[in-house]
Design a protein around this motif. Structure first.
Motif, PDB file in Angstrom:
ATOM      1  N   ALA A 130      -6.871 -29.720  -5.773  1.00 54.11           N
ATOM      2  CA  ALA A 130      -6.159 -28.617  -6.433  1.00 54.11           C
ATOM      3  C   ALA A 130      -5.719 -28.977  -7.838  1.00 54.11           C
ATOM      4  O   ALA A 130      -5.788 -28.155  -8.763  1.00 54.11           O
ATOM      5  N   HIS A 131      -5.278 -30.225  -8.037  1.00 51.75           N
ATOM      6  CA  HIS A 131      -4.760 -30.615  -9.348  1.00 51.75           C
ATOM      7  C   HIS A 131      -5.871 -30.809 -10.379  1.00 51.75           C
ATOM      8  O   HIS A 131      -5.600 -30.970 -11.567  1.00 51.75           O
ATOM      9  N   GLU A 132      -7.123 -30.776  -9.937  1.00 51.63           N
ATOM     10  CA  GLU A 132      -8.253 -30.939 -10.853  1.00 51.63           C
ATOM     11  C   GLU A 132      -8.758 -29.615 -11.414  1.00 51.63           C
ATOM     12  O   GLU A 132      -9.731 -29.585 -12.154  1.00 51.63           O
ATOM     13  N   VAL A 133      -8.092 -28.533 -11.065  1.00 46.65           N
ATOM     14  CA  VAL A 133      -8.481 -27.185 -11.501  1.00 46.65           C
ATOM     15  C   VAL A 133      -7.370 -26.600 -12.359  1.00 46.65           C
ATOM     16  O   VAL A 133      -6.186 -26.856 -12.128  1.00 46.65           O
ATOM     17  N   ARG A 134      -7.740 -25.817 -13.360  1.00 50.10           N
ATOM     18  CA  ARG A 134      -6.770 -25.061 -14.148  1.00 50.10           C
ATOM     19  C   ARG A 134      -6.634 -23.679 -13.507  1.00 50.10           C
ATOM     20  O   ARG A 134      -7.598 -22.924 -13.449  1.00 50.10           O
ATOM     21  N   TRP A 135      -5.435 -23.368 -13.041  1.00 49.27           N
ATOM     22  CA  TRP A 135      -5.193 -22.143 -12.281  1.00 49.27           C
ATOM     23  C   TRP A 135      -4.517 -21.090 -13.163  1.00 49.27           C
ATOM     24  O   TRP A 135      -3.564 -21.387 -13.876  1.00 49.27           O
ATOM     25  N   THR A 136      -4.994 -19.856 -13.059  1.00 47.57           N
ATOM     26  CA  THR A 136      -4.386 -18.723 -13.750  1.00 47.57           C
ATOM     27  C   THR A 136      -3.903 -17.734 -12.708  1.00 47.57           C
ATOM     28  O   THR A 136      -4.668 -17.349 -11.812  1.00 47.57           O
ATOM     29  N   THR A 137      -2.636 -17.328 -12.788  1.00 49.52           N
ATOM     30  CA  THR A 137      -2.045 -16.426 -11.798  1.00 49.52           C
ATOM     31  C   THR A 137      -1.505 -15.167 -12.453  1.00 49.52           C
ATOM     32  O   THR A 137      -1.281 -15.119 -13.662  1.00 49.52           O
ATOM     33  N   GLN A 138      -1.291 -14.153 -11.637  1.00 45.74           N
ATOM     34  CA  GLN A 138      -0.721 -12.898 -12.111  1.00 45.74           C
ATOM     35  C   GLN A 138       0.757 -12.768 -11.782  1.00 45.74           C
ATOM     36  O   GLN A 138       1.458 -11.970 -12.394  1.00 45.74           O
ATOM     37  N   GLU A 139       1.225 -13.526 -10.801  1.00 48.88           N
ATOM     38  CA  GLU A 139       2.632 -13.435 -10.394  1.00 48.88           C
ATOM     39  C   GLU A 139       3.075 -14.736  -9.764  1.00 48.88           C
ATOM     40  O   GLU A 139       2.244 -15.604  -9.440  1.00 48.88           O
ATOM     41  N   GLY A 140       4.387 -14.859  -9.602  1.00 48.82           N
ATOM     42  CA  GLY A 140       4.951 -16.053  -9.006  1.00 48.82           C
ATOM     43  C   GLY A 140       5.065 -15.946  -7.495  1.00 48.82           C
ATOM     44  O   GLY A 140       4.536 -15.027  -6.863  1.00 48.82           O
ATOM     45  N   ALA A 141       5.801 -16.886  -6.924  1.00 51.27           N
ATOM     46  CA  ALA A 141       5.940 -16.963  -5.477  1.00 51.27           C
ATOM     47  C   ALA A 141       6.874 -15.880  -4.954  1.00 51.27           C
ATOM     48  O   ALA A 141       7.779 -15.419  -5.645  1.00 51.27           O
ATOM     49  N   HIS A 142       6.662 -15.497  -3.690  1.00 51.09           N
ATOM     50  CA  HIS A 142       7.582 -14.563  -3.034  1.00 51.09           C
ATOM     51  C   HIS A 142       8.944 -15.215  -2.801  1.00 51.09           C
ATOM     52  O   HIS A 142       9.966 -14.536  -2.824  1.00 51.09           O
ATOM     53  N   VAL A 143       8.956 -16.518  -2.573  1.00 54.52           N
ATOM     54  CA  VAL A 143      10.204 -17.266  -2.414  1.00 54.52           C
ATOM     55  C   VAL A 143      10.638 -17.724  -3.801  1.00 54.52           C
ATOM     56  O   VAL A 143       9.962 -18.539  -4.437  1.00 54.52           O
ATOM     57  N   ALA A 144      11.756 -17.197  -4.269  1.00 60.35           N
ATOM     58  CA  ALA A 144      12.132 -17.350  -5.679  1.00 60.35           C
ATOM     59  C   ALA A 144      12.363 -18.799  -6.083  1.00 60.35           C
ATOM     60  O   ALA A 144      12.166 -19.159  -7.253  1.00 60.35           O
ATOM     61  N   GLU A 145      12.773 -19.648  -5.143  1.00 64.97           N
ATOM     62  CA  GLU A 145      13.110 -21.028  -5.488  1.00 64.97           C
ATOM     63  C   GLU A 145      11.885 -21.884  -5.821  1.00 64.97           C
ATOM     64  O   GLU A 145      12.021 -22.960  -6.411  1.00 64.97           O
ATOM     65  N   TYR A 146      10.708 -21.425  -5.459  1.00 65.08           N
ATOM     66  CA  TYR A 146       9.515 -22.238  -5.674  1.00 65.08           C
ATOM     67  C   TYR A 146       9.002 -22.075  -7.106  1.00 65.08           C
ATOM     68  O   TYR A 146       8.871 -20.959  -7.615  1.00 65.08           O
ATOM     69  N   ASP A 147       8.691 -23.197  -7.746  1.00 62.81           N
ATOM     70  CA  ASP A 147       8.092 -23.203  -9.076  1.00 62.81           C
ATOM     71  C   ASP A 147       6.647 -23.674  -8.983  1.00 62.81           C
ATOM     72  O   ASP A 147       6.353 -24.673  -8.304  1.00 62.81           O
ATOM     73  N   ASP A 148       5.747 -22.987  -9.692  1.00 63.32           N
ATOM     74  CA  ASP A 148       4.343 -23.386  -9.709  1.00 63.32           C
ATOM     75  C   ASP A 148       4.179 -24.771 -10.328  1.00 63.32           C
ATOM     76  O   ASP A 148       4.952 -25.167 -11.207  1.00 63.32           O
ATOM     77  N   PRO A 149       3.158 -25.513  -9.908  1.00 64.32           N
ATOM     78  CA  PRO A 149       2.901 -26.828 -10.509  1.00 64.32           C
ATOM     79  C   PRO A 149       2.406 -26.697 -11.947  1.00 64.32           C
ATOM     80  O   PRO A 149       2.047 -25.605 -12.399  1.00 64.32           O
ATOM     81  N   PRO A 150       2.368 -27.796 -12.686  1.00 63.33           N
ATOM     82  CA  PRO A 150       2.095 -27.726 -14.125  1.00 63.33           C
ATOM     83  C   PRO A 150       0.692 -27.258 -14.492  1.00 63.33           C
ATOM     84  O   PRO A 150       0.486 -26.810 -15.629  1.00 63.33           O
ATOM     85  N   GLN A 151      -0.270 -27.349 -13.571  1.00 59.79           N
ATOM     86  CA  GLN A 151      -1.628 -26.926 -13.913  1.00 59.79           C
ATOM     87  C   GLN A 151      -1.844 -25.420 -13.724  1.00 59.79           C
ATOM     88  O   GLN A 151      -2.968 -24.934 -13.764  1.00 59.79           O
ATOM     89  N   VAL A 152      -0.742 -24.688 -13.552  1.00 58.98           N
ATOM     90  CA  VAL A 152      -0.807 -23.245 -13.330  1.00 58.98           C
ATOM     91  C   VAL A 152      -0.235 -22.522 -14.550  1.00 58.98           C
ATOM     92  O   VAL A 152       0.859 -22.850 -15.020  1.00 58.98           O
ATOM     93  N   VAL A 153      -0.975 -21.521 -15.058  1.00 62.63           N
ATOM     94  CA  VAL A 153      -0.502 -20.701 -16.167  1.00 62.63           C
ATOM     95  C   VAL A 153      -0.523 -19.238 -15.733  1.00 62.63           C
ATOM     96  O   VAL A 153      -1.274 -18.853 -14.843  1.00 62.63           O
ATOM     97  N   ARG A 154       0.309 -18.432 -16.366  1.00 67.31           N
ATOM     98  CA  ARG A 154       0.398 -17.014 -16.037  1.00 67.31           C
ATOM     99  C   ARG A 154      -0.501 -16.207 -16.964  1.00 67.31           C
ATOM    100  O   ARG A 154      -0.495 -16.399 -18.184  1.00 67.31           O
ATOM    101  N   ALA A 155      -1.266 -15.292 -16.402  1.00 69.27           N
ATOM    102  CA  ALA A 155      -2.126 -14.408 -17.184  1.00 69.27           C
ATOM    103  C   ALA A 155      -1.293 -13.362 -17.909  1.00 69.27           C
ATOM    104  O   ALA A 155      -0.176 -13.044 -17.487  1.00 69.27           O
TER     105      ALA A 155
END
Length: 285
Positions: A130-155
């Motif tokens: 998973a950490h070897e891929v650059r991830w692009t997301t549209q939204e965050g987690a349903h559980v507010a306390e969770y933060d995405d890892p550093p290889q994740v960016v928001r579209a």
């Protein structure tokens, strides 16, 4: 007592149950209209907006890990083989699972259960972590306390995953119920049906997507209603191996918990017993 508010998706398996205004024990139940059903997950995880709610299994175990007042029932209401959910442009056959190391994959949310399963498949079968891929997301987690890892960016808010794929801004995208039936798109994993069959034969479990959870105070105050709802769901599932209930869920849940920890989706290790103990006590399992 006010009717039980039960947020449940539109799966045909449970259509007859949802057509009823009562549970088998006579308790009144209402079915809020929510489409797509994943819109209910954050409301339940963050504010316990329903008495009972369908919930993605990743969201459910995150909610337990972060101490949310919900009870996870051993009741599967959705599962599917996920191999076909990773798609590319048909015009780019050079995109393979192995070439996605260092590549760009889009997914609705990093915590989306389909994404969790696809990442597990890429890691186990194709050696792409998973950490070897650059991830692009549209939204965050349903559980507010969770933060995405550093290889994740928001579209950008206006961009859809397919639009970014079409424009060459992504190499592949992960889609679930919104998977397009369009010849412009092809699965990244060759012969995904055969790959899914081989995976299932190796692991002996379905790739569970959604369970049912209960608001803790509702479950504690109305155990008979919880047991009636659980029994109704179990009867509707009809013993399908794709929708495991009770102890039959435990092997799949164990894999999910280990995979979530490995992918950084949990703040700490969870056991099957910890996740299911409250429900087992009330259900008498």
């Amino acid at each position: 007592m006010a009717p039980i508010r039960f947020a449940l998706g539109a799966q045909p398996t449970f259509a007859a149950l949802k057509a009823s205004a009562t549970l088998p024990n006579g308790a009144a139940v209402e079915w809020p209209a929510i489409s797509p059903i994943h819109r209910a997950f954050a409301l339940m995880a963050r504010a316990q907006a329903y008495d009972l709610c369908e919930m993605a299994i990743v969201t459910a175990v995150q909610a337990v890990a972060y101490g949310k007042p919900i009870i996870v029932l051993p009741a599967t209401v959705a599962s599917r083989a996920q191999h076909r959910c990773l798609i590319r442009l048909t015009a780019r056959p050079e995109v393979t699972p192995e070439t996605l190391r260092g590549g760009r994959i889009g997914v609705r949310a990093y915590t989306q259960t389909t994404g969790m399963w696809v990442r597990a498949i890429l890691a186990e079968t194709h050696g792409v972590a998973a950490h070897e891929v650059r991830w692009t997301t549209q939204e965050g987690a349903h559980v507010a306390e969770y933060d995405d890892p550093p290889q994740v960016v928001r579209a950008p808010e206006s961009a859809s995953l397919l639009e970014m794929l079409d424009a060459g801004k992504l190499d592949a995208v992960i889609l679930g119920n919104d998977l397009p039936d369009d010849p412009r798109y092809s699965p990244v994993i060759p012969d995904p049906a055969a790959a899914a069959t081989a995976w299932a034969a190796k692991h002996g479990i379905p790739q569970v997507n959604h369970l049912v959870v209960a608001r803790q105070d509702f479950a504690e105050a109305h155990p008979d209603d919880l047991r009636a709802a659980y029994a109704a769901l179990r009867d509707a599932a009809g013993g399908s191996s794709a929708l495991p209930f009770g102890a039959a869920l435990e092997p799949a849940l164990a894999v999910v918990l280990a995979t979530c920890l490995d992918q950084g989706l949990l703040p700490r290790a969870l056991s099957v017993a910890e996740v299911l103990a409250p429900a087992r006590r009330i259900l008498g399992q």
